[in-house]
Motif scaffolding. Structure first.
Motif, PDB file in Angstrom:
ATOM      1  N   MET A 197      -5.815-119.531  43.312  1.00  0.00           N
ATOM      2  CA  MET A 197      -6.302-118.208  42.920  1.00  0.00           C
ATOM      3  C   MET A 197      -6.691-117.386  44.150  1.00  0.00           C
ATOM      4  O   MET A 197      -6.364-116.187  44.240  1.00  0.00           O
ATOM      5  CB  MET A 197      -7.503-118.365  41.983  1.00  0.00           C
ATOM      6  CG  MET A 197      -8.172-117.082  41.537  1.00  0.00           C
ATOM      7  SD  MET A 197      -9.460-116.498  42.699  1.00  0.00           S
ATOM      8  CE  MET A 197     -10.636-117.850  42.610  1.00  0.00           C
ATOM      9  N   ARG A 198      -7.345-118.024  45.106  1.00  0.00           N
ATOM     10  CA  ARG A 198      -7.769-117.297  46.311  1.00  0.00           C
ATOM     11  C   ARG A 198      -6.573-116.894  47.163  1.00  0.00           C
ATOM     12  O   ARG A 198      -6.577-115.825  47.797  1.00  0.00           O
ATOM     13  CB  ARG A 198      -8.744-118.166  47.109  1.00  0.00           C
ATOM     14  CG  ARG A 198     -10.133-118.216  46.454  1.00  0.00           C
ATOM     15  CD  ARG A 198     -11.031-119.235  47.061  1.00  0.00           C
ATOM     16  NE  ARG A 198     -12.344-119.247  46.407  1.00  0.00           N
ATOM     17  CZ  ARG A 198     -13.164-120.275  46.402  1.00  0.00           C
ATOM     18  NH1 ARG A 198     -12.822-121.394  47.020  1.00  0.00           N
ATOM     19  NH2 ARG A 198     -14.328-120.210  45.786  1.00  0.00           N
ATOM     20  N   ALA A 254      -3.697-116.019  46.001  1.00  0.00           N
ATOM     21  CA  ALA A 254      -3.131-114.842  45.339  1.00  0.00           C
ATOM     22  C   ALA A 254      -3.995-113.608  45.585  1.00  0.00           C
ATOM     23  O   ALA A 254      -3.479-112.515  45.875  1.00  0.00           O
ATOM     24  CB  ALA A 254      -3.004-115.106  43.837  1.00  0.00           C
ATOM     25  N   ALA A 255      -5.320-113.769  45.469  1.00  0.00           N
ATOM     26  CA  ALA A 255      -6.217-112.630  45.671  1.00  0.00           C
ATOM     27  C   ALA A 255      -6.128-112.098  47.102  1.00  0.00           C
ATOM     28  O   ALA A 255      -6.091-110.882  47.321  1.00  0.00           O
ATOM     29  CB  ALA A 255      -7.653-113.033  45.336  1.00  0.00           C
ATOM     30  N   ALA A 257      -2.915-110.221  47.479  1.00  0.00           N
ATOM     31  CA  ALA A 257      -2.941-108.936  46.768  1.00  0.00           C
ATOM     32  C   ALA A 257      -3.724-107.878  47.535  1.00  0.00           C
ATOM     33  O   ALA A 257      -3.467-106.675  47.396  1.00  0.00           O
ATOM     34  CB  ALA A 257      -3.538-109.125  45.375  1.00  0.00           C
ATOM     35  N   GLY A 288      -2.858-105.249  44.988  1.00  0.00           N
ATOM     36  CA  GLY A 288      -3.991-105.598  44.133  1.00  0.00           C
ATOM     37  C   GLY A 288      -4.594-104.403  43.432  1.00  0.00           C
ATOM     38  O   GLY A 288      -5.383-104.567  42.485  1.00  0.00           O
ATOM     39  N   VAL A 328      -1.178-106.369  38.527  1.00  0.00           N
ATOM     40  CA  VAL A 328      -1.582-107.416  39.469  1.00  0.00           C
ATOM     41  C   VAL A 328      -3.088-107.634  39.397  1.00  0.00           C
ATOM     42  O   VAL A 328      -3.572-108.772  39.431  1.00  0.00           O
ATOM     43  CB  VAL A 328      -1.148-107.053  40.899  1.00  0.00           C
ATOM     44  CG1 VAL A 328      -1.641-108.099  41.899  1.00  0.00           C
ATOM     45  CG2 VAL A 328       0.363-106.915  40.975  1.00  0.00           C
ATOM     46  N   LYS A 329      -3.839-106.539  39.286  1.00  0.00           N
ATOM     47  CA  LYS A 329      -5.294-106.638  39.216  1.00  0.00           C
ATOM     48  C   LYS A 329      -5.725-107.468  38.013  1.00  0.00           C
ATOM     49  O   LYS A 329      -6.582-108.358  38.109  1.00  0.00           O
ATOM     50  CB  LYS A 329      -5.901-105.234  39.130  1.00  0.00           C
ATOM     51  CG  LYS A 329      -7.428-105.199  39.137  1.00  0.00           C
ATOM     52  CD  LYS A 329      -7.954-103.797  38.874  1.00  0.00           C
ATOM     53  CE  LYS A 329      -7.431-102.792  39.888  1.00  0.00           C
ATOM     54  NZ  LYS A 329      -7.981-101.433  39.662  1.00  0.00           N
ATOM     55  N   CYS A 385      -4.886-111.209  38.506  1.00  0.00           N
ATOM     56  CA  CYS A 385      -5.843-111.871  39.390  1.00  0.00           C
ATOM     57  C   CYS A 385      -7.180-112.121  38.696  1.00  0.00           C
ATOM     58  O   CYS A 385      -7.814-113.160  38.897  1.00  0.00           O
ATOM     59  CB  CYS A 385      -6.051-111.048  40.659  1.00  0.00           C
ATOM     60  SG  CYS A 385      -4.623-111.057  41.781  1.00  0.00           S
ATOM     61  N   ASN A 416       1.049-118.299  38.259  1.00  0.00           N
ATOM     62  CA  ASN A 416       0.767-116.878  38.471  1.00  0.00           C
ATOM     63  C   ASN A 416       0.600-116.544  39.948  1.00  0.00           C
ATOM     64  O   ASN A 416       0.861-115.409  40.371  1.00  0.00           O
ATOM     65  CB  ASN A 416      -0.479-116.466  37.682  1.00  0.00           C
ATOM     66  CG  ASN A 416      -0.204-116.343  36.202  1.00  0.00           C
ATOM     67  OD1 ASN A 416       0.952-116.244  35.777  1.00  0.00           O
ATOM     68  ND2 ASN A 416      -1.253-116.368  35.394  1.00  0.00           N
ATOM     69  N   THR A 417       0.162-117.521  40.739  1.00  0.00           N
ATOM     70  CA  THR A 417       0.073-117.306  42.180  1.00  0.00           C
ATOM     71  C   THR A 417       1.452-116.993  42.753  1.00  0.00           C
ATOM     72  O   THR A 417       1.609-116.101  43.597  1.00  0.00           O
ATOM     73  CB  THR A 417      -0.511-118.556  42.871  1.00  0.00           C
ATOM     74  OG1 THR A 417      -1.860-118.729  42.445  1.00  0.00           O
ATOM     75  CG2 THR A 417      -0.478-118.416  44.388  1.00  0.00           C
ATOM     76  N   VAL A 424       2.329-113.392  41.811  1.00  0.00           N
ATOM     77  CA  VAL A 424       1.649-112.392  42.642  1.00  0.00           C
ATOM     78  C   VAL A 424       2.324-112.276  44.006  1.00  0.00           C
ATOM     79  O   VAL A 424       2.461-111.172  44.553  1.00  0.00           O
ATOM     80  CB  VAL A 424       0.154-112.748  42.801  1.00  0.00           C
ATOM     81  CG1 VAL A 424      -0.506-111.844  43.858  1.00  0.00           C
ATOM     82  CG2 VAL A 424      -0.567-112.607  41.470  1.00  0.00           C
TER      83      VAL A 424
END
Length: 368
Positions: free
Chosen positions: A244-245, A247-248, A251, A262, A267-268, A271, A320-321, A324
């Motif tokens: 998750m991090r 991807a964030a 983004a 992002g 995308v937002k 995430c 999902n990563t 993104v």
């Protein structure tokens, strides 16, 4: 919600995270996953020196006698770093099996050496068709003087090719088998996740030694698998948090049309959903570990729910990563696919999410 971590637990988590950052970067993960052994003996010795291999082992046998929460914290850090090593098979599954079997001679022989990093062992229970122990194993054991002879096939055996002793479920009993025993064929499996080695055993009248009481192995194995599933939930939560991090962070720094991707709604929202999945998985994993340490009467219910949720959360977040990251996320050179591969394998390792949900229903019905 689980209780807040103690100072000692936070220090443990920080120490393991630090050593994982140094010893298990992406370059090292890729190097080790391409080897036959799949681990670095020098790193294994370092984990032993830190006391991590003996966390679940009683102090009288060379360990520290820590609980499921501490083991879970270690697995979280290892999951974030995709550590290549036989920690789950040796330090978690084998250790808990020997403790559950209650064979003091075997414990005294093996557990201190596991804690010292001098001995690798694994457990062979699954047979073709299911990752769970079969209700009636096809692997058979027949008495031969003072020993036993085993015949059958075991698969999905963690770290089978490097184990110095393999504990095999035959009938309802557990038997110790040496890897160089006559009649034993060990082969590596080609799996989706190259960072965690698995193997296949074919036994043809292979000499073995009974461990624990006759016909008591299935019950002990179930207890060991429950403890290993608690630890696996921690690994899944740690992996989901890292994915998750990734991807964030991407983004925030990847720009399209003059703005960070992002900032785009699709995308937002993706995430935000990933954050919810990962944080919930972490909460579930720590809650079930605390429940096991407290011997909560509902701990098996909690485990069934946590394993189903953490398995699916890790897969969802890892997939999902890749989305993104877009095109780069699909390439072999990017680490995103390594997390999806680990997530897919973890979700099947000790039973798929459907099996755990069915177990939850069965346990709930038994309470009514």
């Amino acid at each position: 919600m689980p209780a807040a971590l103690t100072t000692e637990q936070r220090d443990l988590a920080d120490a393991v995270a630090d050593v994982m950052a140094k010893r298990s970067p992406e370059t090292e993960v890729r190097r080790l996953m391409a080897t036959d052994t799949g681990y670095d003996p020098a790193v294994w010795a370092e984990l032993a020196a830190m006391g991590l291999l003996g966390l679940a082992i009683p102090e009288a046998l060379g360990g520290s006698g820590a609980g499921a929460v501490e083991v879970g914290l270690v697995m979280e850090a290892m999951g974030r770093a995709l550590l290549c090593g036989p920690y789950l098979s040796t330090a978690v599954l084998t250790t808990n099996l020997l403790l559950a079997l209650g064979d003091t001679r075997e414990q005294a022989d093996v557990l201190p050496r596991i804690a010292a990093g001098e001995f690798l062992a694994t457990v062979a229970f699954a047979e073709p068709g299911s990752a769970r122990p079969p209700a009636s194993p096809d692997t058979t054991a027949r008495a031969a003087g003072f020993d036993w002879l085993l015949s059958g096939t075991k698969t999905y055996v963690l770290d089978a090719t490097i184990a110095q002793r393999i504990y095999v479920l035959a009938g309802n009993s557990i038997f110790a088998v040496a890897p160089d025993s006559p009649g034993l064929e060990i082969s590596a499996l080609s799996t989706v996740d190259q960072t965690r080695k698995q193997g296949r055993l074919v036994l043809r009248d292979t000499p073995a030694r009974l461990v624990g009481a006759l016909e008591a192995g299935s019950v002990a194995l179930d207890r060991a698998l429950d403890a290993a599933s608690v630890a696996l939930s921690g690994e899944q939560a740690g992996g989901a948090m890292h994915a998750m991090r990734m991807a964030a962070d991407y983004a925030k720094t990847r720009f399209q049309f003059g703005r960070a991707i992002g900032s785009f709604q699709a995308v937002k929202h993706m995430c935000a959903d990933m954050l919810l999945e990962a944080e919930s998985a972490l909460s579930a994993a720590r809650h079930v570990a605390a429940a096991f340490d407290a011997d909560d009467p509902d701990c098996l219910l909690d485990l069934a729910a946590a394993q189903a949720y953490c398995s699916e959360a890790f897969v969802t977040v890892a997939a999902n990563t890749i989305q993104v990251h877009g095109g780069i996320g699909f390439t072999w050179e990017h680490p995103a696919h390594l997390y999806l591969r680990r997530a897919r394998t973890d979700a099947e390792l000790f039973g798929d999410p459907a099996w755990h949900r069915e177990r939850y229903v069965r346990l709930r019905e038994a309470q009514q």
